[in-house]
Design a protein around this motif. Structure first.
Motif, PDB file in Angstrom:
ATOM      1  N   SER A  88      -2.694  -6.496  -3.965  1.00  0.00           N
ATOM      2  CA  SER A  88      -3.918  -6.088  -4.645  1.00  0.00           C
ATOM      3  C   SER A  88      -3.630  -6.096  -6.145  1.00  0.00           C
ATOM      4  O   SER A  88      -2.468  -5.992  -6.571  1.00  0.00           O
ATOM      5  CB  SER A  88      -4.284  -4.663  -4.192  1.00  0.00           C
ATOM      6  OG  SER A  88      -5.124  -4.022  -5.117  1.00  0.00           O
ATOM      7  N   GLN A  89      -4.671  -6.177  -6.943  1.00  0.00           N
ATOM      8  CA  GLN A  89      -4.500  -6.169  -8.397  1.00  0.00           C
ATOM      9  C   GLN A  89      -4.369  -4.751  -8.959  1.00  0.00           C
ATOM     10  O   GLN A  89      -4.107  -4.597 -10.151  1.00  0.00           O
ATOM     11  CB  GLN A  89      -5.676  -6.883  -9.056  1.00  0.00           C
ATOM     12  CG  GLN A  89      -5.715  -8.362  -8.718  1.00  0.00           C
ATOM     13  CD  GLN A  89      -6.971  -9.025  -9.238  1.00  0.00           C
ATOM     14  OE1 GLN A  89      -8.082  -8.664  -8.847  1.00  0.00           O
ATOM     15  NE2 GLN A  89      -6.799  -9.989 -10.130  1.00  0.00           N
ATOM     16  N   TRP A  90      -4.536  -3.723  -8.134  1.00  0.00           N
ATOM     17  CA  TRP A  90      -4.390  -2.343  -8.580  1.00  0.00           C
ATOM     18  C   TRP A  90      -2.915  -2.110  -8.941  1.00  0.00           C
ATOM     19  O   TRP A  90      -2.008  -2.600  -8.261  1.00  0.00           O
ATOM     20  CB  TRP A  90      -4.779  -1.376  -7.471  1.00  0.00           C
ATOM     21  CG  TRP A  90      -6.172  -0.832  -7.495  1.00  0.00           C
ATOM     22  CD1 TRP A  90      -6.511   0.494  -7.553  1.00  0.00           C
ATOM     23  CD2 TRP A  90      -7.409  -1.536  -7.395  1.00  0.00           C
ATOM     24  NE1 TRP A  90      -7.882   0.641  -7.503  1.00  0.00           N
ATOM     25  CE2 TRP A  90      -8.455  -0.594  -7.411  1.00  0.00           C
ATOM     26  CE3 TRP A  90      -7.744  -2.888  -7.308  1.00  0.00           C
ATOM     27  CZ2 TRP A  90      -9.792  -0.944  -7.340  1.00  0.00           C
ATOM     28  CZ3 TRP A  90      -9.084  -3.247  -7.233  1.00  0.00           C
ATOM     29  CH2 TRP A  90     -10.084  -2.280  -7.247  1.00  0.00           C
ATOM     30  N   CYS A  91      -2.667  -1.333  -9.966  1.00  0.00           N
ATOM     31  CA  CYS A  91      -1.295  -1.102 -10.447  1.00  0.00           C
ATOM     32  C   CYS A  91      -0.395  -0.507  -9.378  1.00  0.00           C
ATOM     33  O   CYS A  91       0.772  -0.900  -9.273  1.00  0.00           O
ATOM     34  CB  CYS A  91      -1.320  -0.209 -11.682  1.00  0.00           C
ATOM     35  SG  CYS A  91      -2.127  -1.002 -13.103  1.00  0.00           S
ATOM     36  N   ARG A  92      -0.883   0.418  -8.556  1.00  0.00           N
ATOM     37  CA  ARG A  92      -0.009   1.034  -7.553  1.00  0.00           C
ATOM     38  C   ARG A  92       0.452   0.025  -6.499  1.00  0.00           C
ATOM     39  O   ARG A  92       1.553   0.142  -5.970  1.00  0.00           O
ATOM     40  CB  ARG A  92      -0.660   2.257  -6.919  1.00  0.00           C
ATOM     41  CG  ARG A  92      -1.975   2.035  -6.242  1.00  0.00           C
ATOM     42  CD  ARG A  92      -2.566   3.390  -5.797  1.00  0.00           C
ATOM     43  NE  ARG A  92      -3.942   3.286  -5.367  1.00  0.00           N
ATOM     44  CZ  ARG A  92      -5.004   3.427  -6.160  1.00  0.00           C
ATOM     45  NH1 ARG A  92      -4.835   3.665  -7.461  1.00  0.00           N
ATOM     46  NH2 ARG A  92      -6.223   3.343  -5.675  1.00  0.00           N
ATOM     47  N   CYS A  93      -0.363  -0.988  -6.230  1.00  0.00           N
ATOM     48  CA  CYS A  93       0.043  -2.045  -5.295  1.00  0.00           C
ATOM     49  C   CYS A  93       0.997  -3.026  -5.969  1.00  0.00           C
ATOM     50  O   CYS A  93       2.036  -3.386  -5.397  1.00  0.00           O
ATOM     51  CB  CYS A  93      -1.181  -2.779  -4.759  1.00  0.00           C
ATOM     52  SG  CYS A  93      -2.188  -1.767  -3.654  1.00  0.00           S
ATOM     53  N   LEU A  94       0.653  -3.460  -7.179  1.00  0.00           N
ATOM     54  CA  LEU A  94       1.534  -4.379  -7.907  1.00  0.00           C
ATOM     55  C   LEU A  94       2.895  -3.736  -8.156  1.00  0.00           C
ATOM     56  O   LEU A  94       3.932  -4.385  -8.005  1.00  0.00           O
ATOM     57  CB  LEU A  94       0.891  -4.801  -9.231  1.00  0.00           C
ATOM     58  CG  LEU A  94      -0.258  -5.795  -9.121  1.00  0.00           C
ATOM     59  CD1 LEU A  94      -0.994  -5.919 -10.448  1.00  0.00           C
ATOM     60  CD2 LEU A  94       0.252  -7.161  -8.658  1.00  0.00           C
ATOM     61  N   ASP A  95       2.891  -2.447  -8.509  1.00  0.00           N
ATOM     62  CA  ASP A  95       4.163  -1.753  -8.736  1.00  0.00           C
ATOM     63  C   ASP A  95       4.966  -1.662  -7.443  1.00  0.00           C
ATOM     64  O   ASP A  95       6.189  -1.869  -7.451  1.00  0.00           O
ATOM     65  CB  ASP A  95       3.930  -0.362  -9.317  1.00  0.00           C
ATOM     66  CG  ASP A  95       3.435  -0.391 -10.757  1.00  0.00           C
ATOM     67  OD1 ASP A  95       3.507  -1.462 -11.405  1.00  0.00           O
ATOM     68  OD2 ASP A  95       2.967   0.661 -11.235  1.00  0.00           O
ATOM     69  N   THR A  96       4.307  -1.355  -6.337  1.00  0.00           N
ATOM     70  CA  THR A  96       4.999  -1.323  -5.042  1.00  0.00           C
ATOM     71  C   THR A  96       5.660  -2.673  -4.788  1.00  0.00           C
ATOM     72  O   THR A  96       6.843  -2.751  -4.461  1.00  0.00           O
ATOM     73  CB  THR A  96       4.017  -0.984  -3.904  1.00  0.00           C
ATOM     74  OG1 THR A  96       3.507   0.344  -4.088  1.00  0.00           O
ATOM     75  CG2 THR A  96       4.677  -1.094  -2.540  1.00  0.00           C
ATOM     76  N   ALA A  97       4.891  -3.742  -4.956  1.00  0.00           N
ATOM     77  CA  ALA A  97       5.392  -5.089  -4.690  1.00  0.00           C
ATOM     78  C   ALA A  97       6.538  -5.451  -5.640  1.00  0.00           C
ATOM     79  O   ALA A  97       7.557  -6.010  -5.217  1.00  0.00           O
ATOM     80  CB  ALA A  97       4.252  -6.095  -4.801  1.00  0.00           C
ATOM     81  N   GLN A  98       6.393  -5.153  -6.922  1.00  0.00           N
ATOM     82  CA  GLN A  98       7.431  -5.503  -7.891  1.00  0.00           C
ATOM     83  C   GLN A  98       8.717  -4.713  -7.649  1.00  0.00           C
ATOM     84  O   GLN A  98       9.823  -5.270  -7.750  1.00  0.00           O
ATOM     85  CB  GLN A  98       6.920  -5.266  -9.313  1.00  0.00           C
ATOM     86  CG  GLN A  98       5.867  -6.273  -9.716  1.00  0.00           C
ATOM     87  CD  GLN A  98       5.107  -5.898 -10.980  1.00  0.00           C
ATOM     88  OE1 GLN A  98       5.191  -4.775 -11.466  1.00  0.00           O
ATOM     89  NE2 GLN A  98       4.353  -6.853 -11.501  1.00  0.00           N
TER      90      GLN A  98
END
Length: 183
Positions: A88-98
């Motif tokens: 997802s483009q939401w920061c909490r998802c991108l941060d999880t992925a990164q």
């Protein structure tokens, strides 16, 4: 005493474990790993939410950051090769992925939250079903999304950082091969 120990072990949740056949289907790219972002305390997003500004969003706690790193370690244990990672483009998802440290995540708008009218749940779910109407991906694939998206696809209300291995082609409800607790 041994029987009591065995009963207790069966009752305890086992983080990160799934039936080997489910993991094998994921490794063979015949299933996806669908995951809710790791711990970001609260519900929804604050007033003034802006997609491009993480300061306006609900973000990962330090525990959520550690959970994401443990997810990365678990996935590397399961597969030593390349992994496709959508978020997802939401920061909490991108941060999880990164923070999983696997590969740079590819933002995928159909994984964006549609909680509280932010998106169109039916259209996003249908687009995800269409995108993954295939029987096999090129390599093992992880989708990092939100509770509402996860629930719309599987009927499961996941905890933060929980995942499911779901069979390809995607259906609604998805064929869940395994549920995996947050490691």
């Amino acid at each position: 005493m041994r029987a009591l120990y065995l009963v207790l072990m069966l009752l305890l949740p086992v983080a990160g474990y799934a039936d080997n056949s489910a993991w094998q289907a994921w490794r063979e790219s015949k299933a996806l790993l669908l995951m809710r972002h790791t711990l970001a305390p609260g519900t929804g997003d604050p007033a003034g939410f802006v997609l491009q500004d993480c300061n306006t969003q609900r973000n990962l706690s330090s525990e959520g950051q550690q959970q994401a790193q443990r997810w990365g370690a678990l996935l590397r244990q399961q597969h030593s090769g390349d992994i496709t990672l959508y978020s997802s483009q939401w920061c909490r998802c991108l941060d999880t992925a990164q923070l999983m440290g696997l590969t740079p995540p590819k933002p995928l708008p159909v994984l964006n939250s549609f909680f509280a009218g932010r998106g169109d749940g039916d259209k996003q779910t249908q687009a995800l079903l269409q995108q993954f109407s295939i029987t096999q991906t090129a390599q093992p694939t992880v989708l990092v999304t939100h509770q509402v998206n996860f629930t719309a696809l599987t009927g499961i209300f996941p905890r933060s950082g929980e995942a499911a291995i779901i069979a390809l082609p995607l259906t609604q409800p998805a064929t869940v091969l395994a549920r995996i607790n947050t490691p």
